[in-house]
Write a protein that holds these residues in place. Sequence first.
Motif, PDB file in Angstrom:
ATOM      1  N   ALA A 130       0.830  -1.204   0.000  1.00 43.73           N
ATOM      2  CA  ALA A 130       0.000   0.000   0.000  1.00 43.73           C
ATOM      3  C   ALA A 130       0.866   1.256   0.000  1.00 43.73           C
ATOM      4  CB  ALA A 130      -0.919  -0.012   1.216  1.00 43.73           C
ATOM      5  N   MET A 131       1.969   1.228   0.747  1.00 42.51           N
ATOM      6  CA  MET A 131       2.860   2.384   0.782  1.00 42.51           C
ATOM      7  C   MET A 131       3.503   2.605  -0.583  1.00 42.51           C
ATOM      8  SD  MET A 131       4.650   1.927   4.558  1.00 42.51           S
ATOM      9  CE  MET A 131       5.636   3.412   4.370  1.00 42.51           C
ATOM     10  N   ALA A 132       3.860   1.525  -1.268  1.00 45.51           N
ATOM     11  CA  ALA A 132       4.444   1.656  -2.606  1.00 45.51           C
ATOM     12  C   ALA A 132       3.439   2.264  -3.580  1.00 45.51           C
ATOM     13  CB  ALA A 132       4.903   0.283  -3.100  1.00 45.51           C
ATOM     14  N   LEU A 133       2.161   1.855  -3.479  1.00 48.51           N
ATOM     15  CA  LEU A 133       1.129   2.411  -4.355  1.00 48.51           C
ATOM     16  C   LEU A 133       0.912   3.894  -4.073  1.00 48.51           C
ATOM     17  CD1 LEU A 133      -1.113   2.084  -6.445  1.00 48.51           C
ATOM     18  CD2 LEU A 133      -2.650   1.350  -4.597  1.00 48.51           C
ATOM     19  N   ILE A 134       0.859   4.269  -2.791  1.00 45.10           N
ATOM     20  CA  ILE A 134       0.683   5.684  -2.437  1.00 45.10           C
ATOM     21  C   ILE A 134       1.854   6.509  -2.959  1.00 45.10           C
ATOM     22  CG2 ILE A 134       0.611   7.300  -0.503  1.00 45.10           C
ATOM     23  CD1 ILE A 134      -0.856   5.128   1.095  1.00 45.10           C
ATOM     24  N   ALA A 135       3.068   5.995  -2.800  1.00 46.78           N
ATOM     25  CA  ALA A 135       4.253   6.705  -3.285  1.00 46.78           C
ATOM     26  C   ALA A 135       4.172   6.927  -4.799  1.00 46.78           C
ATOM     27  CB  ALA A 135       5.509   5.931  -2.919  1.00 46.78           C
ATOM     28  N   GLU A 178       1.265  12.499  -9.710  1.00 52.90           N
ATOM     29  CA  GLU A 178       0.412  13.695  -9.745  1.00 52.90           C
ATOM     30  C   GLU A 178       1.187  14.937 -10.134  1.00 52.90           C
ATOM     31  OE1 GLU A 178      -2.753  16.213  -6.994  1.00 52.90           O
ATOM     32  OE2 GLU A 178      -1.971  14.299  -6.285  1.00 52.90           O
ATOM     33  N   ASP A 179       2.367  15.177  -9.535  1.00 51.61           N
ATOM     34  CA  ASP A 179       3.088  16.406  -9.859  1.00 51.61           C
ATOM     35  C   ASP A 179       4.590  16.206  -9.997  1.00 51.61           C
ATOM     36  OD1 ASP A 179       3.862  16.007  -7.255  1.00 51.61           O
ATOM     37  OD2 ASP A 179       2.787  17.732  -6.437  1.00 51.61           O
ATOM     38  N   ARG A 180       5.023  14.931 -10.007  1.00 51.43           N
ATOM     39  CA  ARG A 180       6.445  14.584 -10.142  1.00 51.43           C
ATOM     40  C   ARG A 180       7.296  15.204  -9.031  1.00 51.43           C
ATOM     41  NH1 ARG A 180       3.854  12.185 -13.520  1.00 51.43           N
ATOM     42  NH2 ARG A 180       4.654  11.389 -15.517  1.00 51.43           N
ATOM     43  N   GLY A 181       6.662  15.563  -7.899  1.00 51.21           N
ATOM     44  CA  GLY A 181       7.390  16.163  -6.795  1.00 51.21           C
ATOM     45  C   GLY A 181       7.893  15.115  -5.819  1.00 51.21           C
ATOM     46  N   PRO A 182       8.506  15.543  -4.711  1.00 47.17           N
ATOM     47  CA  PRO A 182       9.014  14.593  -3.713  1.00 47.17           C
ATOM     48  C   PRO A 182       7.893  13.712  -3.171  1.00 47.17           C
ATOM     49  CG  PRO A 182       9.812  16.823  -3.281  1.00 47.17           C
ATOM     50  CD  PRO A 182       8.765  16.946  -4.326  1.00 47.17           C
ATOM     51  N   ILE A 183       8.240  12.493  -2.806  1.00 47.48           N
ATOM     52  CA  ILE A 183       7.252  11.545  -2.271  1.00 47.48           C
ATOM     53  C   ILE A 183       7.065  11.756  -0.771  1.00 47.48           C
ATOM     54  CG2 ILE A 183       6.808   9.099  -1.829  1.00 47.48           C
ATOM     55  CD1 ILE A 183       8.256   8.529  -4.493  1.00 47.48           C
ATOM     56  N   PHE A 184       8.165  11.958  -0.084  1.00 49.63           N
ATOM     57  CA  PHE A 184       8.101  12.095   1.369  1.00 49.63           C
ATOM     58  C   PHE A 184       8.252  13.557   1.787  1.00 49.63           C
ATOM     59  CE2 PHE A 184       9.766   7.766   0.660  1.00 49.63           C
ATOM     60  CZ  PHE A 184       8.773   7.055   1.309  1.00 49.63           C
ATOM     61  N   THR A 244      -2.726  18.515  -2.328  1.00 50.06           N
ATOM     62  CA  THR A 244      -2.841  17.908  -3.647  1.00 50.06           C
ATOM     63  C   THR A 244      -4.067  17.004  -3.664  1.00 50.06           C
ATOM     64  OG1 THR A 244      -1.471  16.020  -3.008  1.00 50.06           O
ATOM     65  CG2 THR A 244      -0.328  17.947  -3.917  1.00 50.06           C
ATOM     66  N   LYS A 245      -4.439  16.487  -4.825  1.00 47.33           N
ATOM     67  CA  LYS A 245      -5.617  15.615  -4.921  1.00 47.33           C
ATOM     68  C   LYS A 245      -5.395  14.324  -4.140  1.00 47.33           C
ATOM     69  CE  LYS A 245      -7.157  17.342  -9.422  1.00 47.33           C
ATOM     70  NZ  LYS A 245      -7.430  17.003 -10.846  1.00 47.33           N
ATOM     71  N   ILE A 246      -4.265  13.662  -4.372  1.00 48.64           N
ATOM     72  CA  ILE A 246      -3.977  12.429  -3.632  1.00 48.64           C
ATOM     73  C   ILE A 246      -3.733  12.756  -2.157  1.00 48.64           C
ATOM     74  CG2 ILE A 246      -1.502  12.508  -4.134  1.00 48.64           C
ATOM     75  CD1 ILE A 246      -3.719   9.372  -3.738  1.00 48.64           C
ATOM     76  N   SER A 274      -5.699   9.297   7.111  1.00 48.57           N
ATOM     77  CA  SER A 274      -4.471   9.266   7.922  1.00 48.57           C
ATOM     78  C   SER A 274      -3.405   8.349   7.327  1.00 48.57           C
ATOM     79  CB  SER A 274      -4.780   8.831   9.365  1.00 48.57           C
ATOM     80  OG  SER A 274      -5.707   9.697   9.972  1.00 48.57           O
ATOM     81  N   LEU A 275      -3.487   8.100   6.022  1.00 45.81           N
ATOM     82  CA  LEU A 275      -2.492   7.234   5.385  1.00 45.81           C
ATOM     83  C   LEU A 275      -1.156   7.951   5.200  1.00 45.81           C
ATOM     84  CD1 LEU A 275      -4.737   5.523   2.673  1.00 45.81           C
ATOM     85  CD2 LEU A 275      -4.047   4.627   4.905  1.00 45.81           C
TER      86      LEU A 275
END
Length: 465
Positions: free
Chosen positions: A296-301, A307-313, A355-357, A365-366
Amino acid sequence: MIQRKQQGLNAIYFLIDALASIMAMLVAYYLRFALEVIPVTKGWQGVEVYTHILPLVAVIFPLAFLLEGVYRPRSSRSEEWVSVIIGTVLGTVVLSGMLLWIRPSSPNVYYSRATLAMFALAEVVFILASHTAVRSVVERRHRQGKDLDRVLIAGNGELARAVVDRMSRHRELGFEIVGYVALDEMELDGLKRLGSLEEAAGIVRREGIDHVYVAVPQSSGSSMMILLDSLMREFVSIHVVPDLLQYMALRSRVEDLDGLPTVNLSDSPLMGWSRFVKRAFDLAVSLAALILVWPAMALIALLIWMEDRGPIFYRQERMGLDGAPFQILKFRSMRPEAESETGAVWAHRDDPRRTKIGSLIRAWSLDELPQLWNVVRGEMSLVGPRPERPQFVEQFRSEFPHYVLRHRVRSGITGWAQVHGWRGNTSVRMRIEHDLYYIENWSLMLDMKILLMTVRHGLKHENAY
């Protein structure tokens, strides 16, 4: 006095629990191999296979109960039941691990898992029954007027009421409050006024008092000194309650500084072995959770990056244990440089910076999932007060004197305040009250309860935005 009497009662519980654990193992063997409640399919085992581990059982389970806080005074029997169950599970896990190294003397004979499961069930029943029996015997003796300590309260103000309240919570320890003495006529919780402070010494002799609790305010210093001077000549135990209620936000205890008594006003149950147990629990659960949720964390990342090619964390400085700063790790839910113009501000409903996501993962709280790595690193705990940014900590500590006491323990991903709705931009005072309640009443059982409440109620919340 309370501590000594509780220690005496705990010694009885400890001994009886050792005997009850032995009986539970023997009963489990009898049910398994004599009555065959569960059919024996892998060969019959002799009783000697289990009798030689009885000393181990008699030590492991009382220690597990001690570690879990079973012997602490409790106002609710249901809390004791849950603690006994958790202590039994903990003891069974430890025993099972040790039995991997302790083999029966007979070759090709192994300890029956079904027998251990039946033992665990019998253990819970035997322990709860034995504790109930001990309490019944003690309370019956107290009703008969035996083993009672006769107590006189000196004072009738807020401090004296606090003493009466504490004693009323622990009637099983055998306190009999005979009455009180005071300077004025104000009543004290329906107790009988026996006279003035000057008459205390005579009342001690006349009423056969065992303990005097001196609970007078600092403003009555001269009267208290005269009272103590008269009581020192009597055969009575004197307990002076310091007038420090306004400073006591956590439990307090007397410490010895090379013979000089000092009062620790911010003691916490999360010390010593308790802190070690909580840390071990955090490591085990957080590592298991990371293994389970990594897909699930990999999918969220991936969704955040697409969405915007920005940082994940997103890393942000927070203040944790003893005010030490650390970098909290979250999935990025706002556009990059979201605070470049506003600075540190609270997130609010329909925040345009999201952002949308980000709106989706914050609502559930993900975005908090990467904090499991903060737990593994020892910067956070699974359960505890939520960590705040240094700017907010400086603001809150000036407004609320007890705020810094939240930092007596590691900050948590979830906590007692969060599962009761006090999260995000809500009342700071209510969050402090809930956080201090958690620190004061910590137990492994309470951590498990909060985690279950988080899963049931806390993942999606109206204040998560």
